[in-house]
Design a protein around this motif. Structure first.
Motif, PDB file in Angstrom:
ATOM      1  N   ALA A   1     -53.108 -36.404 -32.256  1.00  0.00           N
ATOM      2  CA  ALA A   1     -53.982 -37.072 -32.821  1.00  0.00           C
ATOM      3  C   ALA A   1     -55.007 -36.561 -34.295  1.00  0.00           C
ATOM      4  O   ALA A   1     -55.513 -36.988 -35.183  1.00  0.00           O
ATOM      5  N   LEU A   2     -53.868 -35.010 -34.470  1.00  0.00           N
ATOM      6  CA  LEU A   2     -54.608 -34.594 -35.160  1.00  0.00           C
ATOM      7  C   LEU A   2     -53.901 -35.091 -36.832  1.00  0.00           C
ATOM      8  O   LEU A   2     -52.803 -35.398 -36.831  1.00  0.00           O
ATOM      9  N   PRO A   3     -54.895 -34.763 -38.218  1.00  0.00           N
ATOM     10  CA  PRO A   3     -53.906 -35.402 -39.223  1.00  0.00           C
ATOM     11  C   PRO A   3     -52.893 -34.649 -39.373  1.00  0.00           C
ATOM     12  O   PRO A   3     -52.708 -32.903 -39.318  1.00  0.00           O
ATOM     13  N   ARG A   4     -51.896 -35.204 -39.792  1.00  0.00           N
ATOM     14  CA  ARG A   4     -50.684 -34.262 -40.439  1.00  0.00           C
ATOM     15  C   ARG A   4     -50.027 -34.221 -41.865  1.00  0.00           C
ATOM     16  O   ARG A   4     -50.655 -32.619 -42.302  1.00  0.00           O
ATOM     17  N   ASN A   5     -52.503 -34.088 -42.533  1.00  0.00           N
ATOM     18  CA  ASN A   5     -52.462 -33.424 -44.342  1.00  0.00           C
ATOM     19  C   ASN A   5     -52.750 -32.523 -43.764  1.00  0.00           C
ATOM     20  O   ASN A   5     -53.913 -32.887 -43.138  1.00  0.00           O
ATOM     21  N   ARG A   6     -51.997 -31.169 -44.084  1.00  0.00           N
ATOM     22  CA  ARG A   6     -53.464 -30.147 -43.767  1.00  0.00           C
ATOM     23  C   ARG A   6     -54.297 -30.157 -44.445  1.00  0.00           C
ATOM     24  O   ARG A   6     -55.050 -28.799 -44.210  1.00  0.00           O
ATOM     25  N   GLU A   7     -54.473 -30.388 -45.560  1.00  0.00           N
ATOM     26  CA  GLU A   7     -56.016 -29.948 -46.140  1.00  0.00           C
ATOM     27  C   GLU A   7     -56.690 -30.784 -45.213  1.00  0.00           C
ATOM     28  O   GLU A   7     -58.025 -30.871 -44.822  1.00  0.00           O
ATOM     29  N   ARG A   8     -56.224 -32.718 -44.612  1.00  0.00           N
ATOM     30  CA  ARG A   8     -57.406 -32.688 -44.372  1.00  0.00           C
ATOM     31  C   ARG A   8     -57.800 -31.946 -42.093  1.00  0.00           C
ATOM     32  O   ARG A   8     -58.747 -32.582 -41.940  1.00  0.00           O
TER      33      ARG A   8
ATOM     34  N   VAL B   1     -40.704 -19.814 -38.141  1.00  0.00           N
ATOM     35  CA  VAL B   1     -42.390 -20.604 -37.495  1.00  0.00           C
ATOM     36  C   VAL B   1     -42.870 -21.436 -38.217  1.00  0.00           C
ATOM     37  O   VAL B   1     -42.774 -21.692 -39.123  1.00  0.00           O
ATOM     38  N   GLU B   2     -42.811 -22.790 -37.402  1.00  0.00           N
ATOM     39  CA  GLU B   2     -43.387 -24.409 -37.811  1.00  0.00           C
ATOM     40  C   GLU B   2     -45.008 -23.737 -38.430  1.00  0.00           C
ATOM     41  O   GLU B   2     -45.416 -23.858 -37.207  1.00  0.00           O
ATOM     42  N   VAL B   3     -45.035 -24.166 -39.623  1.00  0.00           N
ATOM     43  CA  VAL B   3     -46.780 -24.885 -39.923  1.00  0.00           C
ATOM     44  C   VAL B   3     -46.492 -25.116 -39.644  1.00  0.00           C
ATOM     45  O   VAL B   3     -46.808 -25.987 -40.655  1.00  0.00           O
ATOM     46  N   ALA B   4     -48.005 -26.054 -39.572  1.00  0.00           N
ATOM     47  CA  ALA B   4     -47.687 -28.559 -38.855  1.00  0.00           C
ATOM     48  C   ALA B   4     -48.437 -28.190 -40.689  1.00  0.00           C
ATOM     49  O   ALA B   4     -48.955 -27.276 -41.151  1.00  0.00           O
ATOM     50  N   GLY B   5     -47.845 -28.965 -41.209  1.00  0.00           N
ATOM     51  CA  GLY B   5     -48.361 -29.750 -42.764  1.00  0.00           C
ATOM     52  C   GLY B   5     -47.889 -28.691 -43.930  1.00  0.00           C
ATOM     53  O   GLY B   5     -47.995 -29.297 -45.473  1.00  0.00           O
ATOM     54  N   LEU B   6     -46.791 -27.880 -43.552  1.00  0.00           N
ATOM     55  CA  LEU B   6     -46.588 -26.600 -44.687  1.00  0.00           C
ATOM     56  C   LEU B   6     -45.620 -26.026 -44.553  1.00  0.00           C
ATOM     57  O   LEU B   6     -44.880 -26.310 -45.682  1.00  0.00           O
TER      58      LEU B   6
ATOM     59  N   ALA C   1     -47.390 -13.063 -42.450  1.00  0.00           N
ATOM     60  CA  ALA C   1     -49.014 -12.000 -43.547  1.00  0.00           C
ATOM     61  C   ALA C   1     -48.684 -12.270 -44.407  1.00  0.00           C
ATOM     62  O   ALA C   1     -49.944 -12.503 -45.874  1.00  0.00           O
ATOM     63  N   ASN C   2     -47.754 -13.147 -45.722  1.00  0.00           N
ATOM     64  CA  ASN C   2     -48.161 -13.301 -47.118  1.00  0.00           C
ATOM     65  C   ASN C   2     -49.275 -14.839 -46.945  1.00  0.00           C
ATOM     66  O   ASN C   2     -50.261 -14.972 -48.493  1.00  0.00           O
ATOM     67  N   THR C   3     -49.232 -16.008 -46.467  1.00  0.00           N
ATOM     68  CA  THR C   3     -49.896 -16.739 -45.376  1.00  0.00           C
ATOM     69  C   THR C   3     -51.407 -15.525 -46.290  1.00  0.00           C
ATOM     70  O   THR C   3     -52.596 -17.308 -46.184  1.00  0.00           O
TER      71      THR C   3
ATOM     72  N   VAL D   1     -48.774 -14.844 -55.111  1.00  0.00           N
ATOM     73  CA  VAL D   1     -47.985 -15.540 -54.761  1.00  0.00           C
ATOM     74  C   VAL D   1     -46.576 -15.538 -53.893  1.00  0.00           C
ATOM     75  O   VAL D   1     -45.937 -16.976 -54.361  1.00  0.00           O
ATOM     76  N   ASP D   2     -45.429 -15.092 -53.774  1.00  0.00           N
ATOM     77  CA  ASP D   2     -44.622 -15.384 -53.142  1.00  0.00           C
ATOM     78  C   ASP D   2     -44.706 -15.692 -51.736  1.00  0.00           C
ATOM     79  O   ASP D   2     -43.693 -16.422 -52.425  1.00  0.00           O
ATOM     80  N   PHE D   3     -45.863 -16.529 -51.057  1.00  0.00           N
ATOM     81  CA  PHE D   3     -46.402 -17.088 -50.700  1.00  0.00           C
ATOM     82  C   PHE D   3     -46.107 -18.564 -50.974  1.00  0.00           C
ATOM     83  O   PHE D   3     -45.451 -19.829 -50.240  1.00  0.00           O
ATOM     84  N   MET D   4     -47.008 -18.702 -52.208  1.00  0.00           N
ATOM     85  CA  MET D   4     -46.561 -19.514 -52.804  1.00  0.00           C
ATOM     86  C   MET D   4     -45.678 -20.467 -52.968  1.00  0.00           C
ATOM     87  O   MET D   4     -45.001 -22.244 -53.127  1.00  0.00           O
ATOM     88  N   LEU D   5     -44.686 -19.059 -53.675  1.00  0.00           N
ATOM     89  CA  LEU D   5     -43.277 -20.124 -53.924  1.00  0.00           C
ATOM     90  C   LEU D   5     -42.120 -20.343 -53.296  1.00  0.00           C
ATOM     91  O   LEU D   5     -41.798 -21.054 -52.982  1.00  0.00           O
ATOM     92  N   ALA D   6     -42.642 -19.415 -52.035  1.00  0.00           N
ATOM     93  CA  ALA D   6     -41.661 -20.038 -50.530  1.00  0.00           C
ATOM     94  C   ALA D   6     -42.105 -20.952 -50.004  1.00  0.00           C
ATOM     95  O   ALA D   6     -41.561 -22.015 -49.647  1.00  0.00           O
ATOM     96  N   GLY D   7     -43.771 -21.344 -50.287  1.00  0.00           N
ATOM     97  CA  GLY D   7     -44.561 -23.043 -49.873  1.00  0.00           C
ATOM     98  C   GLY D   7     -43.754 -24.296 -50.623  1.00  0.00           C
ATOM     99  O   GLY D   7     -43.972 -25.449 -50.717  1.00  0.00           O
ATOM    100  N   LEU D   8     -43.423 -23.993 -52.294  1.00  0.00           N
ATOM    101  CA  LEU D   8     -43.655 -24.964 -52.716  1.00  0.00           C
ATOM    102  C   LEU D   8     -42.148 -25.388 -52.782  1.00  0.00           C
ATOM    103  O   LEU D   8     -42.400 -27.247 -52.754  1.00  0.00           O
ATOM    104  N   PRO D   9     -41.202 -25.980 -51.989  1.00  0.00           N
ATOM    105  CA  PRO D   9     -40.140 -26.610 -51.867  1.00  0.00           C
ATOM    106  C   PRO D   9     -40.970 -27.215 -50.949  1.00  0.00           C
ATOM    107  O   PRO D   9     -39.699 -28.644 -50.673  1.00  0.00           O
ATOM    108  N   GLN D  10     -41.537 -26.926 -49.893  1.00  0.00           N
ATOM    109  CA  GLN D  10     -41.784 -27.718 -48.610  1.00  0.00           C
ATOM    110  C   GLN D  10     -42.797 -28.320 -48.302  1.00  0.00           C
ATOM    111  O   GLN D  10     -42.955 -29.298 -47.557  1.00  0.00           O
TER     112      GLN D  10
END
Length: 267
Positions: free
Chosen positions: A62-69, A114-119, A128-130, A166-175
């Motif tokens: 029931a929780l929002p799938r959009n990470r910002e929401r 590790v899955e980070v929901a929405g990310l 740790a970079n997150t 920045v390393d985390f941002m680049l890891a997340g960019l494709p996902q």
């Protein structure tokens, strides 16, 4: 392992703790540079992240799938709390979160996905970079002047603080954005980031069965379009806090870069 990410998370957390001590009741109620959130709401967000890292909640469809929401929801749950209650949660959970991230640097679990929901999905050690990204970005962009309301200063950011974020941002960019971002990249696109935390990577079009972009280190041979920015500015414009057009210079074919830059939104 990403011990540099752990060190950055600890350092930015220490900087934030110093700012917390200098912030008064009136300043906690000021609007931050994060739209819709007061200064205390930014702290509630970081407290929620820390608490959930220590005590992960059960899955709830029931929780929002959009990470910002989702983040908005967790902040809204704390809006009736006093400043002291929010800060107590942050002070209690954050050291425990850092201890968990330190343990995550050790084998055999360090490379466990590790899955980070929405990310997206990340090796455990990269979490740790997150945290390094979250604390640095909110502190430097949303709380402190000139963009935030708090009139305090910290030492200038160093490579050691910026690069892990920045390393985390680049890891997340494709996902994080999936097909909507993938569709904007038809040719290799180089991101050339300078200043503290410098790096050069190439964003490659999706070719594999997962339909994702690839972020490759350096410049690939056939890349002719480059986006030039400082790494500090990248943290701001790639999270849509600031317009990319004010902070980027494109060399090569601007039409190759513009759709990607218009769509990119790292959470």
């Amino acid at each position: 392992m990403t011990r540099a990410g752990l060190a950055a998370a600890r350092s930015s957390t220490a900087d934030l703790a110093e700012i917390v001590l200098r912030t008064d009741d009136g300043q906690w109620e000021l609007p931050s540079a994060c739209a819709g959130w007061r200064v205390i709401d930014v702290m509630a967000h970081l407290a929620a992240l820390a608490s959930e890292a220590v005590h992960p909640p059960p899955p709830d469809p029931a929780l929002p799938r959009n990470r910002e929401r989702y983040h908005d929801l967790r902040v809204d749950e704390r809006r009736d709390q006093s400043h002291a209650e929010v800060l107590d949660e942050w002070r209690h959970s954050t050291p425990l979160q850092l201890d968990l991230l330190e343990a995550a640097q050790e084998p055999p679990g360090a490379d466990e996905p590790v899955e980070v929901a929405g990310l997206g999905t990340y090796p455990r050690h990269l979490l740790a970079n997150t945290m390094a990204f979250n604390v640095f970005c909110h502190l430097r962009n949303d709380l402190l002047a000139p963009d935030g309301p708090l009139p305090f200063t910290l030492p200038e950011p160093t490579d050691e603080l910026v690069a892990p974020a920045v390393d985390f941002m680049l890891a997340g960019l494709p996902q994080m954005q999936g097909p909507e971002l993938t569709a904007t990249v038809g040719d290799p696109l180089v991101l050339d980031l300078t200043g503290p935390g410098p790096t050069t990577v190439t964003v490659l079009p999706a070719t594999g069965p997962d339909g994702r972009l690839t972020v490759a280190p350096g410049t690939v041979a056939d890349a002719t379009t480059r986006v030039h920015s400082t790494a500090l500015d990248f943290i701001a414009w790639a999270t849509t806090r600031k317009p990319w057009r004010d902070h980027c210079r494109i060399t090569g074919d601007a039409a190759t870069a513009t759709p990607f830059l218009d769509r990119l939104n790292i959470v």
